[in-house]
Design an enzyme around this catalytic site. Structure first.
Site, PDB file in Angstrom:
ATOM      1  N   THR A  36       0.805  -1.223   0.000  1.00  0.00           N
ATOM      2  CA  THR A  36       0.000   0.000   0.000  1.00  0.00           C
ATOM      3  C   THR A  36       0.843   1.281   0.000  1.00  0.00           C
ATOM      4  OG1 THR A  36      -0.178  -0.036   2.410  1.00  0.00           O
ATOM      5  CG2 THR A  36      -1.938  -1.113   1.171  1.00  0.00           C
ATOM      6  N   ASP A  37       2.123   1.163   0.410  1.00  0.00           N
ATOM      7  CA  ASP A  37       2.938   2.387   0.552  1.00  0.00           C
ATOM      8  C   ASP A  37       3.058   3.167  -0.750  1.00  0.00           C
ATOM      9  OD1 ASP A  37       3.312   1.580   3.147  1.00  0.00           O
ATOM     10  OD2 ASP A  37       5.451   1.147   2.955  1.00  0.00           O
ATOM     11  N   LYS A  54      -2.726   7.268  -0.228  1.00  0.00           N
ATOM     12  CA  LYS A  54      -2.751   6.674   1.115  1.00  0.00           C
ATOM     13  C   LYS A  54      -2.796   7.807   2.123  1.00  0.00           C
ATOM     14  CE  LYS A  54      -0.423   3.160   3.885  1.00  0.00           C
ATOM     15  NZ  LYS A  54       0.669   2.169   3.964  1.00  0.00           N
ATOM     16  N   GLU A 105       1.367  32.470  -6.140  1.00  0.00           N
ATOM     17  CA  GLU A 105       2.280  33.431  -5.501  1.00  0.00           C
ATOM     18  C   GLU A 105       3.669  33.378  -6.137  1.00  0.00           C
ATOM     19  OE1 GLU A 105       2.295  33.821  -1.098  1.00  0.00           O
ATOM     20  OE2 GLU A 105       0.679  32.358  -1.173  1.00  0.00           O
TER      21      GLU A 105
END
Ligand code: ASP
Length: 348
Positions: A111-112, A184, A305
């Site tokens: 999942t990382d 995630k 900006e």
């Protein structure tokens, strides 16, 4: 009599055709979904320790709905994900989906970095057929492991006709996300995946799929990126901004021959003055600089900006820094032209 025999043979052929199960390939890369630990009540485990055959054997119900074939692409925690595995995976996906007998692909993954791998495939897979990423937050040996239900749901999404043409999907914890939007959001919770800017595109509950939305940005068959002949990808580094930031990291990236730098800036992609100076110098030296943000929601807008035109910076639009990196790596395989690269960040 002969006539009746012919009719029944025809009927038999028709029924077996109608009842034929779709063929789904499960390509395993590792991650917690293939993780194994010593105790069901401890959080420690080794990612990627379990083979694809064992993953499939743990969810026998998927064999009732599809002809399942498994292949091991890698056995790593996704924190070890790299260009070689991405290219191997994308090439194999394209090869399999070009075969008329293959109906869809499920990719098991840690999942990382799942969001990056899924987005990479979203931009490089050349098929409308379903490609579904799935993982788990708890290893297979943990109490209340989430992997088996996630895998069952992912296969159901892969065989669902409504998944065709939606690009690469991520299925976790009953949610279906588009690869472009998903990220995630919590380090350890089962409900970690969110799509902050767009929301999930569907849900899958005990295999029942329901879609709410259609991804509109270009992907898969409408993407211009071709990895079929690539052996590696251009180096792109990410720098994370903060007060009292230093230019040394920009210089380190340039000295390491980075072709691109993603700056995860403050707010709307803002930069500490010394970093801004170093980055505009990097642009003069031919490095492509993309301003993204360390803020998880919203877009980094051109000419906010920061005077992007003056410094030659590109704005990442609504891609987070890790996905901006994927797009820039692919963009740099096609062009170094800053205007063309900026267009990519609006299109994909
Ligand atoms: N470190 C693991 C991985 O990404 C975490 C997980 O899969 O949840 O492979």
């Amino acid at each position: 009599m002969k006539y009746l025999q012919r009719i029944s043979v025809l009927l038999l052929i028709c029924t077996s055709f109608l009842l034929a199960k779709p063929t789904i390939y499960i390509l395993a890369t590792g991650g917690t979904i293939a993780g194994s630990g010593d105790s069901e009540i401890k959080s420690s485990y080794s990612a990627g320790a379990v083979t694809v055959d064992k993953l499939i054997a743990a969810v026998p119900s998927i064999n009732d709905i599809a002809v399942i074939k498994g292949e091991q692409i890698s056995s790593i925690g996704s924190q070890e994900m790299n260009n070689k595995v991405w290219l191997r995976l994308a090439k194999r996906v394209n090869e399999l989906l070009a075969n008329k007998d293959v109906d869809g692909i499920v990719i098991t993954h840690g999942t990382d970095t799942m969001e990056e791998s899924a987005y990479f495939l979203h931009l490089t897979a050349k098929s409308k057929k379903p490609i579904v990423f799935v993982g788990a937050m708890r290893s297979g040996t943990s109490m209340s492991a989430d992997g088996p239900m996630n895998l069952y749901n992912a296969v159901n999404v892969a065989i669902n006709k409504e998944s065709i043409g939606k690009g690469v999907l991520v299925v976790m914890n009953e949610d279906i996300h588009s690869a472009r939007e998903v990220t995630k959001s919590i380090t350890t919770a089962v409900q970690t995946f969110v799509s902050p800017n767009a929301g999930r595109i569907g849900s899958v509950f005990y295999g029942n799929v329901e879609y709410f939305m259609q991804p509109v940005k270009a992907h898969t068959v409408n993407s211009e990126f071709d990895i079929s002949k690539l052996e590696d990808l251009p180096r792109v580094d990410i720098l994370f901004a903060h007060p009292e930031d230093s230019s040394i990291f920009v210089e380190a990236a340039v000295n390491a021959s980075a072709k691109g730098i993603i700056h995860a800036g403050m707010g709307n992609g803002n930069l500490f003055p010394s970093t801004q100076k170093a980055l505009s110098k990097a642009v003069e030296d031919g490095v492509v600089v993309v301003r993204s943000s360390r803020v998880p929601n919203g877009a980094t807008t051109l000419e906010g900006e920061v005077n992007d035109k003056e410094f030659g910076f590109i704005a990442a639009n609504s891609l987070n820094a890790q996905k901006a990196r994927v797009l820039l790596m692919l963009g740099l395989t096609k062009t170094n032209d800053l205007k063309e690269l900026q267009k990519l960040f609006l299109k994909y």
